[in-house]
Design an enzyme around this catalytic site. Sequence first.
Site, PDB file in Angstrom:
ATOM      1  CG  LEU A  60      -1.898   1.194   1.333  1.00 22.21           C
ATOM      2  CD1 LEU A  60      -2.874   1.218   0.186  1.00 22.21           C
ATOM      3  CD2 LEU A  60      -2.623   1.179   2.669  1.00 22.21           C
ATOM      4  CG  ASP A  61      -0.717   4.636   0.087  1.00 17.36           C
ATOM      5  OD1 ASP A  61      -1.290   4.634  -1.021  1.00 17.36           O
ATOM      6  OD2 ASP A  61      -1.314   4.827   1.153  1.00 17.36           O
ATOM      7  CB  ALA A  62       5.074   0.898  -0.697  1.00 16.06           C
TER       8      ALA A  62
END
Lengths: 296, 296, 296, 296
Positions: free
Chosen positions: A239-241
């Site tokens: 996530l969001d990486a």
Amino acid sequence: MVSAAATPDGRQYVLTLGCPDRPGIIAAITSFIAEFGGSIVEAGYHSDLETGWFFTRQSIKASTVPFGVEELRSRFERVAADLGPETEWQVHDSGVRRRAVLLVSKEGHCLHDLLGRATSGELPATIEAVIGNHLDLAAITETHGIPFHHVPFPKDPAERGPAFERVRELVDSHSPDAVVLARFMQVLPERLCEHWAGRAINIHHSFLPSFVGARPYHQAFVRGVKLIGATCHYVTAELDAGPIIEQDVIRVDHADSVTDMVREGRDIERVVLARGLRWHLESRVLVHGRRTVVFS
Amino acid sequence: MVSAAATPDGRQYVLTLGCPDRPGIIAAITSFIAEFGGSIVEAGYHSDLETGWFFTRQSIKASTVPFGVEELRSRFERVAADLGPETEWQVHDSGVRRRAVLLVSKEGHCLHDLLGRATSGELPATIEAVIGNHLDLAAITETHGIPFHHVPFPKDPAERGPAFERVRELVDSHSPDAVVLARFMQVLPERLCEHWAGRAINIHHSFLPSFVGARPYHQAFVRGVKLIGATCHYVTAELDAGPIIEQDVIRVDHADSVTDMVREGRDIERVVLARGLRWHLESRVLVHGRRTVVFS
Amino acid sequence: MVSAAATPDGRQYVLTLGCPDRPGIIAAITSFIAEFGGSIVEAGYHSDLETGWFFTRQSIKASTVPFGVEELRSRFERVAADLGPETEWQVHDSGVRRRAVLLVSKEGHCLHDLLGRATSGELPATIEAVIGNHLDLAAITETHGIPFHHVPFPKDPAERGPAFERVRELVDSHSPDAVVLARFMQVLPERLCEHWAGRAINIHHSFLPSFVGARPYHQAFVRGVKLIGATCHYVTAELDAGPIIEQDVIRVDHADSVTDMVREGRDIERVVLARGLRWHLESRVLVHGRRTVVFS
Amino acid sequence: MVSAAATPDGRQYVLTLGCPDRPGIIAAITSFIAEFGGSIVEAGYHSDLETGWFFTRQSIKASTVPFGVEELRSRFERVAADLGPETEWQVHDSGVRRRAVLLVSKEGHCLHDLLGRATSGELPATIEAVIGNHLDLAAITETHGIPFHHVPFPKDPAERGPAFERVRELVDSHSPDAVVLARFMQVLPERLCEHWAGRAINIHHSFLPSFVGARPYHQAFVRGVKLIGATCHYVTAELDAGPIIEQDVIRVDHADSVTDMVREGRDIERVVLARGLRWHLESRVLVHGRRTVVFS
């Protein structure tokens, strides 16, 4: 579809390439182009000293290439072969307008912005469809003559599989060059991240890696930061990486409530998404591991 | 029209005031408010040491005022009278949504942006009408349910008087709080500048006072500047010289053509106009001579 | 020591106050000042809607106060008492120059910058002493006529107690208004964080909360962020988590190596530390929980 | 003098070249480098579509060149000859540390900053001498072990000829690669502008072309701009109109007095000058007419 609007300076064949670095690569590529008299309109090079990788992007004026883009690709294969088996490359014809599909939820500011840019001819892509898990943005989409597909999502995350499957079918039916999560607010399942790898682009409303996940402006307020930001990145399973394409920030102070931050942050979200999406569509972004090379 | 959307934190009475500075002004004003138990939600003060002028903006929670806005104005008259005959003040009721009329030409990026913000409830005003000297932006305006008036302009500037007269009539029929030149590209005649003084807002596509007049991005390219900008200002009779409300810039480099600057500049123009317009509509801008005090 | 340099606009008594919000606070404070004819040169107010707290900073022209600063404090006590037992306030006399002690290690860019600002009269404080765990910065310190104290630190963190004790003694001997960790690179033990609470200021070379701890530019490179930053914050027991005073960022791209980031980051570190320190010294920073109110 | 500090990534031969654009230039140059196995560490290319000019900067790892820099220059002459008679090129050896002479007046912030950077090894040059028309900055210069020359200037501009002549002699005695006007506050006579063409660098305290000439912060205050800036540019005979190397800005508002702007502006002046000077010293700036190409 060939579109003059996509190429204000004339049609271009855009070569992007990444390979292990060694002397002579630029000479090999540019000699190949010089041999047939190709005119390079824009050139970007990067040697990454830490990873030992070489990256380039070359825009060749199509009118100076005495054969078609398929022939160009076929001839370049020999050059690429000499650069080693790890070499990755593509030739993109700027005369072929790219296609984008947008995923949205209730918040419309990024959608409005992209529709406006598409209308003005500023977005180097057509918006083929908009898919929303709510109906809020159906009307504005349709007034632009773009189909809106409503795919409601069940409250229980565990039951969202079929909805995601429906989204995948709708998206894939357009074979888009970009799947844009324009404040979609849903975490894509891992299989979709992989399926659209390198094509799914998200706008996260924080300056990542700060404030991953939900309610980033609220997190920013609590922490008392003096700048808030937005991040446009490729979607990956973590996530969001995913690899970051573009980020920007805006100054806030103690007088800004969370509501103020949400409003001010939208200006950054719009611009960061539009900029990152344009770079992606113009083949300006090369991904290597978790980092991007952006020939902007 | 009373609109909750305009006042997320609840209806407010916004007092703005400018007067010659002297000790005791803040005490006089805040004691007046404290006497009836008024709660100040947001307060801005500025003493200008160079001009000897005092400025303030006070947002009072309407629900803490035990009488109406007219009574508030009437009671405040006595306080203002004590501050001297040069005192200028206003009380604005945030529950009354403000009205804007937009003047446009062919370029739609500012219009699209403002329409999107209006739709999202982000603009603290209704767009009453859009007036264009070309038809390019009629359709997008009308799909938002807003009337578009086409007023063609003769090629010869000397013959534009009647067209401007027609624009004036159309604008005035809406009694707008803001007349927004959203890339209107026409120089307003002096009499209209005076007629709409303090209400006509322009977005100029340069970081003023650099590059006054036509083709500012072209001027910026020729001069080789490393940042380009945009300026939101009140319109006065002297071209591009009115009081500045807001400015911002974006970095460019040698690789940016005039075309690139035009595209990148649009992102700044949109945001600077939207921000300046919002501050104007929320009574955050106090003009004093050629300068503004902005309680943002 | 009374210094004119500290007060270009003349000597000021600076009142800072925080208390639970309720109607009438501003009126109470400004009426108090108006009663003796005090002239307010600069005023900042903030009502925090989320916490229900009120903050203010008032600069009163000393020459308009018909008594001394001690009398001012004594008279104000009654006003403060009316604002409730949680009220915190101070009156700072700008005519009394403040004192700073700097803690450094090997990297000199922040020290050079602060020494230059002190020499130019730009820093509203005298630098009383510089304490370093290495000797690298002794010479430059002493050429400015400032004592340098060398306190070597053992390699083993567990054995650093006596060294920190020596630092504490040296610092406390100057009763400084600010203890500046100008790239000190040592984590202060909890007891020192508490001992210097509200006075110890650190510059961290990242845009916190991203990249807490060691080697933040290296972390930034690995993550591929497009902006790097610096954060000036009060030191608390939790590493890099104290209230943030100021932050800023600078753009980087794929072509920037860690070495480039280190060099570019220094420009941000210098400015962010100098700005945050100046605000602290001018009593512009009010801490409330983990957030700061900065009347800049 | 050969300095490792100047070349953190190892000694480099830096080729810069400008010539009329045509297909094959990059191939010609990079094939030349590839022939002897030269490794390109950093490459910048720019085709200016408006002027039809081509620019490049190539950093070649010195250890991969099997002969000396003189031989490299001699061999490259044939390549350059093929690119036409207008071609301008240079090869700079990064192992030879460059020399700078600084001209100053009374204000020390840029001098302090450059001295600090030189001490830290951050400036890719030695400061050979500082020349001042006042004595204010003699002591700080000499504590860094750098000679300070005092050349007083007569009040009457008409009588300054001999003083400028003395400055010229002092500067020329060091054969500097950069003559830095670090807030020198004197307008160079035309003959000196020409004599040091391409080497004399000024920092102007405004965002040019706004506010040319004296007291730019005062002009900025009067005009009410919302951002102030600084510009690093080559000195030419026309005042503040030479090719711009770098610019940056900082936000101000109505609360900033001229004194505040002067202080805040210094932070921008320091950084913009240091950045522009570094780029000049590293042969990153190519001048073409009134514009610069900066391979930063």
